[in-house]
Write a protein that holds these residues in place. Structure first.
Motif, PDB file in Angstrom:
ATOM      1  N   TYR A  72      13.391  -5.847  54.079  1.00 55.85           N
ATOM      2  CA  TYR A  72      14.254  -6.006  53.049  1.00 55.85           C
ATOM      3  C   TYR A  72      15.016  -6.978  53.349  1.00 55.85           C
ATOM      4  O   TYR A  72      15.356  -7.324  54.081  1.00 55.85           O
ATOM      5  CB  TYR A  72      15.094  -4.623  52.855  1.00 55.85           C
ATOM      6  CG  TYR A  72      16.089  -4.789  54.375  1.00 55.85           C
ATOM      7  CD1 TYR A  72      17.631  -4.781  54.397  1.00 55.85           C
ATOM      8  CD2 TYR A  72      15.812  -4.041  55.729  1.00 55.85           C
ATOM      9  CE1 TYR A  72      18.533  -5.196  55.836  1.00 55.85           C
ATOM     10  CE2 TYR A  72      16.756  -4.632  57.478  1.00 55.85           C
ATOM     11  CZ  TYR A  72      17.512  -5.297  57.316  1.00 55.85           C
ATOM     12  OH  TYR A  72      18.535  -4.995  58.284  1.00 55.85           O
ATOM     13  N   CYS A 103      16.865  -8.930  56.188  1.00 59.52           N
ATOM     14  CA  CYS A 103      16.591  -8.121  57.742  1.00 59.52           C
ATOM     15  C   CYS A 103      16.841  -9.183  59.096  1.00 59.52           C
ATOM     16  O   CYS A 103      15.972 -10.434  58.255  1.00 59.52           O
ATOM     17  CB  CYS A 103      14.675  -8.382  57.345  1.00 59.52           C
ATOM     18  SG  CYS A 103      14.071  -7.317  59.653  1.00 59.52           S
ATOM     19  N   ARG A 117      21.835   8.207  57.961  1.00 62.20           N
ATOM     20  CA  ARG A 117      21.176   7.668  56.748  1.00 62.20           C
ATOM     21  C   ARG A 117      20.214   6.419  57.819  1.00 62.20           C
ATOM     22  O   ARG A 117      20.101   5.214  57.424  1.00 62.20           O
ATOM     23  CB  ARG A 117      21.554   7.593  55.762  1.00 62.20           C
ATOM     24  CG  ARG A 117      20.702   6.800  54.302  1.00 62.20           C
ATOM     25  CD  ARG A 117      19.633   7.635  54.493  1.00 62.20           C
ATOM     26  NE  ARG A 117      18.769   7.200  53.407  1.00 62.20           N
ATOM     27  CZ  ARG A 117      17.331   6.838  53.568  1.00 62.20           C
ATOM     28  NH1 ARG A 117      17.117   8.002  54.202  1.00 62.20           N
ATOM     29  NH2 ARG A 117      16.906   6.716  52.184  1.00 62.20           N
ATOM     30  N   PHE A 118      20.982   5.935  58.499  1.00 61.40           N
ATOM     31  CA  PHE A 118      20.843   4.744  59.782  1.00 61.40           C
ATOM     32  C   PHE A 118      20.376   5.204  61.340  1.00 61.40           C
ATOM     33  O   PHE A 118      22.040   5.632  61.691  1.00 61.40           O
ATOM     34  CB  PHE A 118      23.174   3.884  59.729  1.00 61.40           C
ATOM     35  CG  PHE A 118      22.560   4.056  57.921  1.00 61.40           C
ATOM     36  CD1 PHE A 118      22.084   2.385  58.096  1.00 61.40           C
ATOM     37  CD2 PHE A 118      23.863   4.595  58.045  1.00 61.40           C
ATOM     38  CE1 PHE A 118      22.724   2.069  56.072  1.00 61.40           C
ATOM     39  CE2 PHE A 118      24.364   3.937  55.808  1.00 61.40           C
ATOM     40  CZ  PHE A 118      23.566   2.915  55.851  1.00 61.40           C
ATOM     41  N   THR A 147      17.511   0.778  63.772  1.00 61.22           N
ATOM     42  CA  THR A 147      17.553  -0.392  62.956  1.00 61.22           C
ATOM     43  C   THR A 147      17.209  -0.102  61.318  1.00 61.22           C
ATOM     44  O   THR A 147      17.695   1.013  61.045  1.00 61.22           O
ATOM     45  CB  THR A 147      15.949  -1.209  62.862  1.00 61.22           C
ATOM     46  OG1 THR A 147      15.330  -0.115  62.319  1.00 61.22           O
ATOM     47  CG2 THR A 147      16.070  -1.692  64.266  1.00 61.22           C
ATOM     48  N   ALA A 148      18.086  -1.462  60.087  1.00 61.04           N
ATOM     49  CA  ALA A 148      18.253  -0.562  58.548  1.00 61.04           C
ATOM     50  C   ALA A 148      17.333  -0.361  58.041  1.00 61.04           C
ATOM     51  O   ALA A 148      17.797   0.932  57.134  1.00 61.04           O
ATOM     52  CB  ALA A 148      18.793  -1.993  58.143  1.00 61.04           C
ATOM     53  N   CYS A 149      16.304  -0.567  58.256  1.00 57.23           N
ATOM     54  CA  CYS A 149      14.820   0.541  57.993  1.00 57.23           C
ATOM     55  C   CYS A 149      14.375   1.551  58.803  1.00 57.23           C
ATOM     56  O   CYS A 149      13.404   2.096  58.154  1.00 57.23           O
ATOM     57  CB  CYS A 149      13.789  -0.540  57.767  1.00 57.23           C
ATOM     58  SG  CYS A 149      13.227  -0.814  59.310  1.00 57.23           S
TER      59      CYS A 149
END
Length: 175
Positions: free
Chosen positions: A53, A56, A150-151, A154-156
């Motif tokens: 993303y 990153c 949703r988090f 890590t952000a992914c």
């Protein structure tokens, strides 16, 4: 000096073996972040990578690790370019990478389906609402799971919990 296919294959192998710093059981090839490796006649190497993303934080570390791996394999100088198009999606992830995620305790994203199509060669469709996902627990295999946040780590990734074994786990978000 004329470079050979062997030189390119050796350079690709060295770059492909670099581990993702956020999920160290995956190589950048497993993840689909490694896009291209070219060896020029002068022996320099150009590598193209793409982030999972935009923004990153692992991309600079990956670029540094690729340069180090290629230098250790006898290549140089190395130039690593980060590209944003075509956009990365989880369709770029290999089946081996999905298996490694599951064995590591992270629920992998679903593979491409007839409804999502293969998003590697076209725009990545974004939706405003989330459709419910069927995510199997990487610990016990149950699909009685729910998203907690949703988090994730890590952000992914998102944080999920299994309602059968009650274990929390990360789920690599399908993009």
């Amino acid at each position: 000096m004329v470079t050979s296919t062997l030189d390119r294959a050796s350079a690709y192998t060295a770059a492909a073996a670099v581990l993702d710093p956020e999920v160290p059981v995956l190589t950048i090839e497993d993840l689909g972040v490694l896009r291209a490796v070219q060896v020029a006649e002068d022996g320099s190497v150009d590598v193209t990578i793409t982030p999972t993303y935009s923004g990153c934080p692992a991309m600079q570390t990956i670029a540094d690790d690729v340069a180090t791996a290629l230098a250790e394999a006898g290549f140089g100088p190395v130039r690593v370019a980060t590209v944003l198009a075509p956009a990365w999606s989880t369709d770029w992830m290999s089946e081996d990478g999905r298996r490694k995620l599951s064995e590591y305790g992270i629920a992998p994203p679903s593979p491409p389906s007839p409804t999502t199509g293969d998003r590697r060669n076209g725009p990545v469709q974004l939706t405003l609402g989330r459709r419910p996902e069927l995510v199997a627990c990487p610990q016990c295999g149950s699909t009685r799971t729910r998203e907690l946040s949703r988090f994730g780590s890590t952000a992914c990734k998102a944080l999920w919990q299994c309602e059968s074994c009650h274990e929390p786990f990360d789920h690599f978000k399908a993009i």
